[in-house]
Design an enzyme around this catalytic site. Structure first.
Site, short mmCIF file in Angstrom:
data_model
loop_
_atom_site.label_atom_id
_atom_site.label_comp_id
_atom_site.label_asym_id
_atom_site.label_seq_id
_atom_site.Cartn_x
_atom_site.Cartn_y
_atom_site.Cartn_z
N ASP A 137 -9.53 -7.33 -3.28
CA ASP A 137 -9.36 -5.92 -2.93
C ASP A 137 -10.19 -5.05 -3.89
OD1 ASP A 137 -8.36 -3.73 -1.61
OD2 ASP A 137 -6.27 -4.03 -2.18
N HIS B 212 -6.68 -6.38 1.01
CA HIS B 212 -5.67 -5.35 0.89
C HIS B 212 -4.34 -5.74 1.55
CE1 HIS B 212 -4.48 -1.35 -0.21
NE2 HIS B 212 -4.07 -1.09 1.03
N SER C 217 0.84 -1.19 0.00
CA SER C 217 0.00 0.00 0.00
C SER C 217 0.88 1.26 0.00
CB SER C 217 -0.96 -0.05 1.19
OG SER C 217 -2.02 0.86 1.01
#
Length: 246
Positions: free
Chosen positions: A192, A222, A94
């Site tokens: 996701d 995620h 991320s």
């Protein structure tokens, strides 16, 4: 009231090859612990910095900016250099994946792995993430609902300047994907938000290196390193690292 013990950076020392592990936004180094231990068992030394304000309250988190978090990444890279590691790969999830791309654009690395990287995120979406984090943290502290709602209302009045800067950081990093010349492995979770698959495809197409691969994992949301696919994710990352020229 329960006092929450803040998380810490970790350094797993093993072989001569080093890996910089970068966690996600509003999370902490726990994102990377299973992967770090797995890589250590396979003769890689791993360091995971903790970004400033992360693991603390949302109010504390918002007093820091992406420039502070980027400095934490640079300090982590330099720590590995100072410890004598000449060859370094970088792995991020991320926000950590965005930073991994930025490391690959600006510093010397042997390889890059990104997981769940967004090519864009609005500041208002990031603010929702902060509120979600804040609520969970306050519940862990043992605060009642009335107190939590009062504090969340106050949180709404805090500046989101750091989140606007975060949005800009993502955009600037994505504009420079053509600078990526190191081998790269781009991973995303099939469960996701579809944005992350689209982002993986953009990163794959735009990276200058001809040593690039992309893969989706069917049971991952995620935080791929903590998903039910995490064993497959770890094995694929190890294969990628083992195939690099060190």
């Amino acid at each position: 009231m329960i006092k929450i013990v803040p998380p810490k950076p970790f350094f797993y020392k093993e072989g001569e090859k080093a890996v910089l592990l970068l966690h996600s936004f509003t999370s902490n180094t726990i994102d990377m612990k299973k992967l770090g231990k797995y890589l250590q068992k396979n003769n890689y030394s791993c360091y995971a910095p903790l970004y400033s304000g992360h693991g603390l309250t949302a109010e504390d988190l918002l007093t820091y900016r992406p420039s502070d978090w980027w400095q934490d990444v640079l300090n982590g890279y330099q720590l590995l250099k100072d410890e004598g590691y000449e060859k370094i790969a970088v792995i991020g999830i991320s926000l950590g994946g965005v930073f991994a791309l930025k490391v690959g654009q600006e510093l010397e690395v042997n390889g890059i792995v990104t997981m769940s990287v967004p090519i864009h995120r609005e500041a208002l979406f990031l603010q929702k993430r902060v509120f979600h984090y804040a609520k969970g943290y306050k519940q862990l502290e043992g605060k009642n609902e009335e107190q939590i709602n009062l504090e969340l209302k106050r949180l709404q009045n805090m500046s989101i300047g750091s989140l606007v800067e975060f949005q800009q950081l993502i955009e600037i990093t994505m504009d420079k994907l053509a600078l990526l010349t190191s081998p790269i492995r781009i991973l995303y979770g099939e469960l996701d938000d579809p944005l992350y698959k689209e982002s993986a495809e953009v990163i794959f197409q735009s990276s200058a290196t001809n040593q690039k691969t992309m893969k989706g994992y069917p049971n991952s949301k995620h935080l791929m390193t903590l998903s039910t696919d995490n064993n497959d994710v770890n094995k694929d990352i190890l294969t990628f690292l083992n195939d690099l020229t060190w």
